[in-house]
Write a protein that holds these residues in place. Structure first.
Motif, PDB file in Angstrom:
ATOM      1  N   THR A 276       5.599 -15.524 -27.000  1.00  0.00           N
ATOM      2  CA  THR A 276       5.315 -16.655 -26.098  1.00  0.00           C
ATOM      3  C   THR A 276       3.936 -17.228 -26.373  1.00  0.00           C
ATOM      4  O   THR A 276       3.742 -18.449 -26.409  1.00  0.00           O
ATOM      5  CB  THR A 276       5.424 -16.204 -24.634  1.00  0.00           C
ATOM      6  N   TRP A 277       2.958 -16.364 -26.580  1.00  0.00           N
ATOM      7  CA  TRP A 277       1.596 -16.819 -26.846  1.00  0.00           C
ATOM      8  C   TRP A 277       1.489 -17.522 -28.194  1.00  0.00           C
ATOM      9  O   TRP A 277       0.873 -18.577 -28.312  1.00  0.00           O
ATOM     10  CB  TRP A 277       0.632 -15.644 -26.773  1.00  0.00           C
ATOM     11  N   ASN A 278       2.103 -16.924 -29.214  1.00  0.00           N
ATOM     12  CA  ASN A 278       2.015 -17.487 -30.568  1.00  0.00           C
ATOM     13  C   ASN A 278       2.726 -18.831 -30.694  1.00  0.00           C
ATOM     14  O   ASN A 278       2.430 -19.604 -31.607  1.00  0.00           O
ATOM     15  CB  ASN A 278       2.582 -16.496 -31.582  1.00  0.00           C
ATOM     16  N   GLU A 279       3.682 -19.115 -29.807  1.00  0.00           N
ATOM     17  CA  GLU A 279       4.364 -20.407 -29.821  1.00  0.00           C
ATOM     18  C   GLU A 279       3.506 -21.532 -29.269  1.00  0.00           C
ATOM     19  O   GLU A 279       3.920 -22.695 -29.274  1.00  0.00           O
ATOM     20  CB  GLU A 279       5.662 -20.309 -29.022  1.00  0.00           C
ATOM     21  N   GLY A 280       2.318 -21.194 -28.783  1.00  0.00           N
ATOM     22  CA  GLY A 280       1.433 -22.213 -28.221  1.00  0.00           C
ATOM     23  C   GLY A 280       1.816 -22.627 -26.817  1.00  0.00           C
ATOM     24  O   GLY A 280       1.546 -23.754 -26.391  1.00  0.00           O
ATOM     25  N   THR A 281       2.449 -21.719 -26.061  1.00  0.00           N
ATOM     26  CA  THR A 281       2.885 -22.007 -24.692  1.00  0.00           C
ATOM     27  C   THR A 281       1.696 -22.328 -23.798  1.00  0.00           C
ATOM     28  O   THR A 281       0.667 -21.654 -23.845  1.00  0.00           O
ATOM     29  CB  THR A 281       3.652 -20.807 -24.112  1.00  0.00           C
TER      30      THR A 281
ATOM     31  N   ILE B   5      -4.819 -22.733 -20.712  1.00  0.00           N
ATOM     32  CA  ILE B   5      -5.159 -22.056 -21.964  1.00  0.00           C
ATOM     33  C   ILE B   5      -3.891 -21.944 -22.808  1.00  0.00           C
ATOM     34  O   ILE B   5      -2.791 -21.840 -22.281  1.00  0.00           O
ATOM     35  CB  ILE B   5      -5.754 -20.648 -21.707  1.00  0.00           C
ATOM     36  N   TRP B   6      -4.048 -22.029 -24.132  1.00  0.00           N
ATOM     37  CA  TRP B   6      -2.951 -21.828 -25.069  1.00  0.00           C
ATOM     38  C   TRP B   6      -3.550 -21.452 -26.414  1.00  0.00           C
ATOM     39  O   TRP B   6      -4.758 -21.601 -26.634  1.00  0.00           O
ATOM     40  CB  TRP B   6      -2.067 -23.082 -25.205  1.00  0.00           C
ATOM     41  N   LYS B   7      -2.700 -20.963 -27.304  1.00  0.00           N
ATOM     42  CA  LYS B   7      -3.183 -20.552 -28.615  1.00  0.00           C
ATOM     43  C   LYS B   7      -3.564 -21.771 -29.423  1.00  0.00           C
ATOM     44  O   LYS B   7      -2.798 -22.725 -29.537  1.00  0.00           O
ATOM     45  CB  LYS B   7      -2.110 -19.761 -29.364  1.00  0.00           C
ATOM     46  N   LYS B   8      -4.749 -21.716 -30.005  1.00  0.00           N
ATOM     47  CA  LYS B   8      -5.228 -22.823 -30.821  1.00  0.00           C
ATOM     48  C   LYS B   8      -4.871 -22.588 -32.282  1.00  0.00           C
ATOM     49  O   LYS B   8      -5.088 -21.500 -32.816  1.00  0.00           O
ATOM     50  CB  LYS B   8      -6.748 -22.980 -30.686  1.00  0.00           C
TER      51      LYS B   8
ATOM     52  N   ASN C  86       2.511  -5.752 -28.866  1.00  0.00           N
ATOM     53  CA  ASN C  86       3.340  -6.951 -28.984  1.00  0.00           C
ATOM     54  C   ASN C  86       3.346  -7.769 -27.693  1.00  0.00           C
ATOM     55  O   ASN C  86       4.305  -8.487 -27.403  1.00  0.00           O
ATOM     56  CB  ASN C  86       4.777  -6.600 -29.395  1.00  0.00           C
ATOM     57  N   VAL C  87       2.294  -7.630 -26.898  1.00  0.00           N
ATOM     58  CA  VAL C  87       2.101  -8.429 -25.690  1.00  0.00           C
ATOM     59  C   VAL C  87       0.637  -8.857 -25.641  1.00  0.00           C
ATOM     60  O   VAL C  87      -0.197  -8.351 -26.398  1.00  0.00           O
ATOM     61  CB  VAL C  87       2.459  -7.657 -24.403  1.00  0.00           C
ATOM     62  N   THR C  88       0.334  -9.779 -24.733  1.00  0.00           N
ATOM     63  CA  THR C  88      -1.051 -10.201 -24.552  1.00  0.00           C
ATOM     64  C   THR C  88      -1.329 -10.380 -23.073  1.00  0.00           C
ATOM     65  O   THR C  88      -0.445 -10.760 -22.295  1.00  0.00           O
ATOM     66  CB  THR C  88      -1.336 -11.512 -25.309  1.00  0.00           C
ATOM     67  N   THR C  89      -2.541 -10.072 -22.649  1.00  0.00           N
ATOM     68  CA  THR C  89      -2.943 -10.156 -21.248  1.00  0.00           C
ATOM     69  C   THR C  89      -3.924 -11.306 -21.055  1.00  0.00           C
ATOM     70  O   THR C  89      -4.934 -11.396 -21.762  1.00  0.00           O
ATOM     71  CB  THR C  89      -3.596  -8.839 -20.787  1.00  0.00           C
ATOM     72  N   LEU C  90      -3.606 -12.175 -20.107  1.00  0.00           N
ATOM     73  CA  LEU C  90      -4.488 -13.283 -19.735  1.00  0.00           C
ATOM     74  C   LEU C  90      -5.137 -12.962 -18.395  1.00  0.00           C
ATOM     75  O   LEU C  90      -4.462 -12.535 -17.456  1.00  0.00           O
ATOM     76  CB  LEU C  90      -3.706 -14.592 -19.635  1.00  0.00           C
ATOM     77  N   ILE C  91      -6.447 -13.150 -18.298  1.00  0.00           N
ATOM     78  CA  ILE C  91      -7.192 -12.863 -17.075  1.00  0.00           C
ATOM     79  C   ILE C  91      -7.858 -14.139 -16.588  1.00  0.00           C
ATOM     80  O   ILE C  91      -8.618 -14.765 -17.324  1.00  0.00           O
ATOM     81  CB  ILE C  91      -8.252 -11.775 -17.309  1.00  0.00           C
ATOM     82  N   CYS C  92      -7.547 -14.517 -15.351  1.00  0.00           N
ATOM     83  CA  CYS C  92      -8.149 -15.710 -14.720  1.00  0.00           C
ATOM     84  C   CYS C  92      -9.195 -15.246 -13.712  1.00  0.00           C
ATOM     85  O   CYS C  92      -8.875 -14.519 -12.757  1.00  0.00           O
ATOM     86  CB  CYS C  92      -7.073 -16.542 -14.037  1.00  0.00           C
ATOM     87  N   MET C  93     -10.449 -15.618 -13.924  1.00  0.00           N
ATOM     88  CA  MET C  93     -11.536 -15.268 -13.009  1.00  0.00           C
ATOM     89  C   MET C  93     -11.886 -16.492 -12.162  1.00  0.00           C
ATOM     90  O   MET C  93     -12.104 -17.582 -12.686  1.00  0.00           O
ATOM     91  CB  MET C  93     -12.766 -14.787 -13.779  1.00  0.00           C
TER      92      MET C  93
ATOM     93  N   PHE D 236     -12.300 -19.525 -14.865  1.00  0.00           N
ATOM     94  CA  PHE D 236     -12.511 -19.151 -16.256  1.00  0.00           C
ATOM     95  C   PHE D 236     -11.386 -18.216 -16.682  1.00  0.00           C
ATOM     96  O   PHE D 236     -11.064 -17.271 -15.967  1.00  0.00           O
ATOM     97  CB  PHE D 236     -13.861 -18.457 -16.444  1.00  0.00           C
ATOM     98  N   ILE D 237     -10.765 -18.498 -17.830  1.00  0.00           N
ATOM     99  CA  ILE D 237      -9.694 -17.656 -18.350  1.00  0.00           C
ATOM    100  C   ILE D 237     -10.203 -16.907 -19.578  1.00  0.00           C
ATOM    101  O   ILE D 237     -10.689 -17.527 -20.533  1.00  0.00           O
ATOM    102  CB  ILE D 237      -8.441 -18.478 -18.707  1.00  0.00           C
ATOM    103  N   VAL D 238     -10.092 -15.594 -19.532  1.00  0.00           N
ATOM    104  CA  VAL D 238     -10.514 -14.752 -20.662  1.00  0.00           C
ATOM    105  C   VAL D 238      -9.433 -14.793 -21.738  1.00  0.00           C
ATOM    106  O   VAL D 238      -8.256 -14.529 -21.465  1.00  0.00           O
ATOM    107  CB  VAL D 238     -10.745 -13.302 -20.206  1.00  0.00           C
ATOM    108  N   ARG D 239      -9.821 -15.157 -22.956  1.00  0.00           N
ATOM    109  CA  ARG D 239      -8.855 -15.258 -24.041  1.00  0.00           C
ATOM    110  C   ARG D 239      -8.339 -13.864 -24.427  1.00  0.00           C
ATOM    111  O   ARG D 239      -9.068 -12.878 -24.356  1.00  0.00           O
ATOM    112  CB  ARG D 239      -9.480 -15.938 -25.263  1.00  0.00           C
ATOM    113  N   PRO D 240      -7.072 -13.771 -24.840  1.00  0.00           N
ATOM    114  CA  PRO D 240      -6.463 -12.472 -25.158  1.00  0.00           C
ATOM    115  C   PRO D 240      -7.056 -11.849 -26.417  1.00  0.00           C
ATOM    116  O   PRO D 240      -7.648 -12.535 -27.253  1.00  0.00           O
ATOM    117  CB  PRO D 240      -4.981 -12.815 -25.352  1.00  0.00           C
TER     118      PRO D 240
END
Length: 287
Positions: A206-211, A229-232, A152-159, A139-143
């Motif tokens: 990087t996140w906003n580009e839909g990476t 996961i990517w930005k929707k 100006n950064v975002t943290t992704l957490i994979c459980m 499960f990946i927690v959304r930023p």
């Protein structure tokens, strides 16, 4: 008197040197535990190895300890379930566990005991399973939007849950770039399952580009599990889930379908209008 005092001081110094020598000998004689990871099924028996290669420690100096997940350190007492070699002068001080249960999973340590010090081995992780193969839960927690605005950064957490933690590898694939991330060594529980996390920080750009960000779990050598996961894009919905050239192609197809629908609608309207005009003309002729 001076001679007696000097001899007394000399004996004290020799005793201190001897004590330091014994302590350093014990420190160098760290027990070696092999293997580092053991996996068995419920109901089986398993033997954990502990070898003292140097120093004065023998099996009569050895004790075993276990630390279960989310539990405190505790000593193992020999009984019908646990047994150690009967020969006390052995160097291989193994621990045999009979009829292992699911709650036997944990980290097992042997320890050389002396008057002043306990020297622990490197530990063996025992993983007990029910024999059936199953996939871990990812499960990946959304930023958080606030983090992107402030830093100006975002943290992704994979459980990752329901895995043998000391044998698993967790890392990230960020648009083709492999990175380890930050592993959380503390175990947590989620509905009775043991879980661990791995987090990574990426730039907001990087996140906003839909990476495409992928959490990769290697449960056993050559066996991988992934979660993406990517930005929707809220305006395009499902289209934002399709990366790269495929997304462009889908957008072109939808545009063409939209144009075709407009043309067909215009054509049907023109045909209907022509039919209406024909009816009016015929009606005026009859009259």
């Amino acid at each position: 008197m001076c001679l007696l005092y000097e001899m007394h001081s000399l004996f004290i110094m020799l005793g201190a040197i001897l004590l330091l020598f014994v302590c350093f000998t014990v420190l160098m004689a760290q027990p070696v535990q092999l293997p580092h990871f053991v996996k068995v099924n419920i109901g089986q028996s398993v033997t954990l190895s502990c070898i003292t290669e140097r120093g004065s420690a023998y099996c009569y100096d050895m004790m075993w300890y276990v630390q279960y997940p989310m539990a405190s350190f505790q000593q193992i007492i020999s009984d019908r379930k646990y047994s150690t070699p009967s020969e006390r002068l052995e160097r291989n001080c193994s621990l045999t566990i009979r009829n292992v249960k699911a709650n036997s999973t944990g980290m097992y340590f042997c320890s050389g005991c002396s008057i002043a010090l306990n020297v622990f081995g490197n530990g063996t992780w025992l993983s007990v399973t029910d024999g059936s193969s199953h996939s871990p839960t990812l499960f990946i927690v959304r930023p958080l939007d606030n983090e992107m605005k402030l830093r100006n950064v975002t943290t992704l957490i994979c459980m990752v849950c329901d895995i043998p933690f000391h044998s698993v590898m967790i890392y990230w694939n960020i648009s083709g770039t492999i990175t380890n991330g930050l592993m959380e060594s503390r175990l947590s529980t989620m509905k009775g399952e043991y879980c661990m996390t791995n987090q990574i920080t990426i730039s907001a750009v990087t996140w906003n580009e839909g990476t495409n960000c992928t959490c990769i779990v290697e449960n056993e050598p050559g066996i991988f599990f992934t979660k993406h996961i990517w930005k929707k894009d809220k305006t395009l919905g499902i289209l934002a889930r399709i990366p790269g050239a495929v997304s462009i192609l889908v957008r072109i197809i939808i545009f063409l379908l939209f144009v075709i629908i407009i043309l067909v609608t215009c054509l049907l309207t023109r045909i209907q209008l022509d039919s209406t005009v024909d009816l009016l003309i015929k009606g005026s002729q009859h009259s």
